[in-house]
Design an enzyme around this catalytic site. Sequence first.
Site, short mmCIF file in Angstrom:
data_model
loop_
_atom_site.label_atom_id
_atom_site.label_comp_id
_atom_site.label_asym_id
_atom_site.label_seq_id
_atom_site.Cartn_x
_atom_site.Cartn_y
_atom_site.Cartn_z
N ILE A 16 0.84 -1.21 0.00
CA ILE A 16 0.00 0.00 0.00
C ILE A 16 0.87 1.26 0.00
O ILE A 16 0.57 2.25 -0.67
CB ILE A 16 -0.99 -0.02 1.19
CG1 ILE A 16 -1.80 -1.33 1.16
CG2 ILE A 16 -1.93 1.18 1.14
CD1 ILE A 16 -2.72 -1.54 2.34
N ASP A 35 12.23 2.68 4.55
CA ASP A 35 11.76 1.29 4.59
C ASP A 35 12.96 0.40 4.90
O ASP A 35 14.05 0.62 4.37
CB ASP A 35 11.16 0.92 3.22
CG ASP A 35 10.28 -0.31 3.26
OD1 ASP A 35 9.10 -0.19 2.88
OD2 ASP A 35 10.75 -1.38 3.68
N ALA A 79 4.80 1.60 7.64
CA ALA A 79 5.76 0.56 8.05
C ALA A 79 5.30 -0.11 9.34
O ALA A 79 5.19 0.55 10.37
CB ALA A 79 7.13 1.19 8.26
N TYR A 149 -2.10 -7.63 16.42
CA TYR A 149 -1.89 -6.69 15.31
C TYR A 149 -2.87 -5.52 15.43
O TYR A 149 -2.46 -4.35 15.44
CB TYR A 149 -2.07 -7.41 13.96
CG TYR A 149 -2.25 -6.46 12.81
CD1 TYR A 149 -1.23 -5.59 12.44
CD2 TYR A 149 -3.46 -6.39 12.13
CE1 TYR A 149 -1.41 -4.69 11.40
CE2 TYR A 149 -3.64 -5.50 11.08
CZ TYR A 149 -2.62 -4.65 10.73
OH TYR A 149 -2.80 -3.75 9.71
N HIS A 195 -3.40 -13.67 1.63
CA HIS A 195 -4.64 -13.00 1.27
C HIS A 195 -5.37 -13.69 0.12
O HIS A 195 -4.75 -14.25 -0.77
CB HIS A 195 -4.35 -11.53 0.90
CG HIS A 195 -3.81 -10.76 2.06
ND1 HIS A 195 -2.50 -10.39 2.17
CD2 HIS A 195 -4.42 -10.34 3.18
CE1 HIS A 195 -2.32 -9.77 3.32
NE2 HIS A 195 -3.47 -9.72 3.96
N ARG A 287 -11.09 -20.46 9.53
CA ARG A 287 -9.83 -19.93 10.06
C ARG A 287 -10.16 -19.23 11.38
O ARG A 287 -11.04 -18.37 11.42
CB ARG A 287 -9.25 -18.93 9.06
CG ARG A 287 -7.90 -18.38 9.44
CD ARG A 287 -7.29 -17.56 8.31
NE ARG A 287 -8.04 -16.35 8.00
CZ ARG A 287 -7.68 -15.45 7.07
NH1 ARG A 287 -6.57 -15.65 6.37
NH2 ARG A 287 -8.40 -14.38 6.85
N1 UDP Z 1 -9.85 -16.85 2.82
C1 UDP Z 1 -10.10 -18.14 2.36
N2 UDP Z 1 -9.04 -18.86 1.90
C2 UDP Z 1 -7.77 -18.39 1.86
C3 UDP Z 1 -7.53 -17.06 2.32
C4 UDP Z 1 -8.60 -16.32 2.79
O1 UDP Z 1 -11.24 -18.61 2.38
O2 UDP Z 1 -6.85 -19.11 1.44
C5 UDP Z 1 -10.99 -16.04 3.31
C6 UDP Z 1 -10.83 -15.56 4.73
O3 UDP Z 1 -11.39 -16.52 5.62
C7 UDP Z 1 -11.63 -14.26 4.71
C8 UDP Z 1 -11.48 -13.76 3.28
O4 UDP Z 1 -11.04 -14.88 2.52
O5 UDP Z 1 -12.99 -14.50 4.93
C9 UDP Z 1 -10.44 -12.66 3.13
O6 UDP Z 1 -9.26 -13.09 3.80
P1 UDP Z 1 -7.91 -12.29 3.70
O7 UDP Z 1 -6.87 -13.08 4.44
O8 UDP Z 1 -7.63 -11.95 2.26
O9 UDP Z 1 -8.21 -10.92 4.44
P2 UDP Z 1 -8.79 -10.65 5.92
O10 UDP Z 1 -10.29 -10.62 5.76
O11 UDP Z 1 -8.29 -11.70 6.83
O12 UDP Z 1 -8.26 -9.29 6.23
#
Ligand code: UDP
Length: 335
Positions: A16, A35, A79, A149, A195, A287
Amino acid sequence: MRSLNKILVTGGAGYIGSITTHELINAGYDVIVFDNLYQGHVEAVHPKAVFVQGDLADTAAVKALFEAHDGIDGIMHFASYTLVGESMEKPLMYLRDNLVNAANLLEAAVAHGVTRFILSSTANLFDVPPDREFGVIDEQFPINPGSPYGESKFFIERMLHWFHRIYGLKYACLRYFNACGGLPDRGEDHYPETHLIPLVLQVALGQRPHVTIFGDDYPTRDGTCVRDYIHVVDLAHAHILALEALDRLQVRHYNLGNGTGYTVREVIETARQVTGHPIPAVVGPRRPGDPAVLVASSEAIRRELGWTPQYPDLKEIIRSAWDWHRTHPHGYGTR
Ligand code: UDP
């Protein structure tokens, strides 16, 4: 000549931060990027920015930065350590290091007369139980960070509160929802990648056999989590608008998203349309810590600063990310 010219961007080699630097330079600003390249990439630093490699933990380096670059008009602070999952395993890396690094930066900033500060903050300030139903999240939503975090960003927000009261520092905290998308020559390159959108696009590139959906038993329209995906360029513009309005605003907290939620399955389906690849998906367990729905209300920044996302459409967002990943299959190629 406007009074704002020279901007320090910490983390300007990161995802970003580098794209915001690009937009600042397009808008005519002089940018200094600081950085440590821990997660950032030197290739991501805009060639017209002055690049200083250094670590905010190193107070001598931070002092030297401000001494070498007199007259900084504003700081955009990107950062930091940024991974929710990692922060659950290494809490002090976040609760201590993110905080100490911000304190070192703020100490030097105030000592050198900097009066404007924009913090890259997070929607992780708003933890919600996985199965609770609620509407969009505005700035009045109760703060209850979802991880060390998120807590570290909240600590920094509180530190800014006191720097405003004691030193008159003007600041804005921008709490992003799901940053995504890219520019043709700057995009996401995290290692490890966690992500959703880059992972899905890595499947389309043949770098992964499938994407795993983290749970399909949430109380949502197709059982998968709903998130608010916001283009990184729209985030960058919000930073610039906030910086330019700080003299008037003094202090602001803004939630930044499109205000529209998409499920994980909808993201994958849209990526199939954009890439033409079948993108196999398998369902895995939830997760830990994932709320069912996280959607922002960005009414405040829309109303006060006239911010309007240019890329509200998920397909356009994924197309821009795909353009980056397709042309940079190994990111900046430095790992
Ligand atoms: N997600 C998923 N499989 C993956 C990575 C992410 O199903 O391999 C889902 C995660 O549970 C969330 C959404 O995708 O609902 C976005 O996750 P990400 O980690 O991109 O961003 P976050 O929402 O955690 O900031």
